[in-house]
Design a protein around this motif. Sequence first.
Motif, PDB file in Angstrom:
ATOM      1  N   LYS A  42       0.846  -1.190   0.000  1.00  0.00           N
ATOM      2  CA  LYS A  42       0.000   0.000   0.000  1.00  0.00           C
ATOM      3  C   LYS A  42       0.879   1.237   0.000  1.00  0.00           C
ATOM      4  O   LYS A  42       1.937   1.259   0.597  1.00  0.00           O
ATOM      5  N   LYS A  43       0.402   2.275  -0.686  1.00  0.00           N
ATOM      6  CA  LYS A  43       1.090   3.562  -0.600  1.00  0.00           C
ATOM      7  C   LYS A  43       0.372   4.376   0.460  1.00  0.00           C
ATOM      8  O   LYS A  43      -0.839   4.581   0.396  1.00  0.00           O
ATOM      9  N   ARG A  46     -10.663  11.206  -2.709  1.00  0.00           N
ATOM     10  CA  ARG A  46      -9.962  10.208  -3.518  1.00  0.00           C
ATOM     11  C   ARG A  46     -10.425   8.795  -3.197  1.00  0.00           C
ATOM     12  O   ARG A  46     -10.146   7.871  -3.943  1.00  0.00           O
ATOM     13  N   THR A  67       4.762   8.243   1.295  1.00  0.00           N
ATOM     14  CA  THR A  67       4.994   9.446   0.519  1.00  0.00           C
ATOM     15  C   THR A  67       6.203  10.186   1.081  1.00  0.00           C
ATOM     16  O   THR A  67       6.642   9.943   2.202  1.00  0.00           O
ATOM     17  N   ASN A  77      -9.438   7.277  -0.305  1.00  0.00           N
ATOM     18  CA  ASN A  77      -8.430   6.636   0.543  1.00  0.00           C
ATOM     19  C   ASN A  77      -9.067   6.145   1.836  1.00  0.00           C
ATOM     20  O   ASN A  77      -9.973   6.784   2.371  1.00  0.00           O
ATOM     21  N   GLU A  99      -1.232  11.182  -4.927  1.00  0.00           N
ATOM     22  CA  GLU A  99      -1.391  10.396  -6.148  1.00  0.00           C
ATOM     23  C   GLU A  99      -0.930   8.954  -5.917  1.00  0.00           C
ATOM     24  O   GLU A  99       0.185   8.712  -5.481  1.00  0.00           O
ATOM     25  N   GLY A 100      -1.813   8.020  -6.180  1.00  0.00           N
ATOM     26  CA  GLY A 100      -1.489   6.604  -6.036  1.00  0.00           C
ATOM     27  C   GLY A 100      -1.580   6.073  -4.613  1.00  0.00           C
ATOM     28  O   GLY A 100      -1.398   4.878  -4.386  1.00  0.00           O
ATOM     29  N   SER A 101      -1.867   6.935  -3.650  1.00  0.00           N
ATOM     30  CA  SER A 101      -1.977   6.457  -2.266  1.00  0.00           C
ATOM     31  C   SER A 101      -3.314   5.757  -2.066  1.00  0.00           C
ATOM     32  O   SER A 101      -4.290   6.039  -2.752  1.00  0.00           O
ATOM     33  N   THR A 102      -3.338   4.833  -1.131  1.00  0.00           N
ATOM     34  CA  THR A 102      -4.555   4.082  -0.835  1.00  0.00           C
ATOM     35  C   THR A 102      -5.055   4.317   0.587  1.00  0.00           C
ATOM     36  O   THR A 102      -6.225   4.114   0.869  1.00  0.00           O
TER      37      THR A 102
END
Length: 167
Positions: A3-4, A91, A34, A93, A62-65
């Motif tokens: 996971k990001k 987003r 990040t 998240n 961007e791209g984080s969950t």
Amino acid sequence: MNKKIFISFHYDRDAWRAAQVRNHPDMQYSFHKTELLDAAKWDKLKQKGDIAIKNWIKCQLEGSTVTIVLIGKETAQRRFIKYEIEQSYYRGNGLIGIYIHKLKNQFGYSDEKGENPFEHFYLHHDYLNPLTKHTKTYDWIDDNGPKNISSWIEDAAKSTLRKHACY
């Protein structure tokens, strides 16, 4: 896991405490985090103004969950933390809060417990439905964060709370 993670915190007051969470072995090796700005980079970004800061936040998200909000004494009052929560929520998240006030800073002092920042957000424009009802918070010390951080992140990533109107 892979996971990001986006980590939100009050830089000036809680950077030392936040580093203790970020540098925990599970955070180091199990998740992609990040970028963390050092003091010089943060000061340079602040000089560019609010739009530059918001753009940096969007880029980092961007791209984080999952977004982890590290909650210190003044976290809930910080405008960019509010922006980070809002953007993370929109987003989709997973969101979690972790109280870090009991961690010691670089001078060996803990802090007072701060207000839950999720109390300022409501689902579906419904003031009886705060985000706090749908977002878990933990205490790094009392809830054994070093042992449980991975499961907290996994639970947040699986959260069914997604893309509701929030303000």
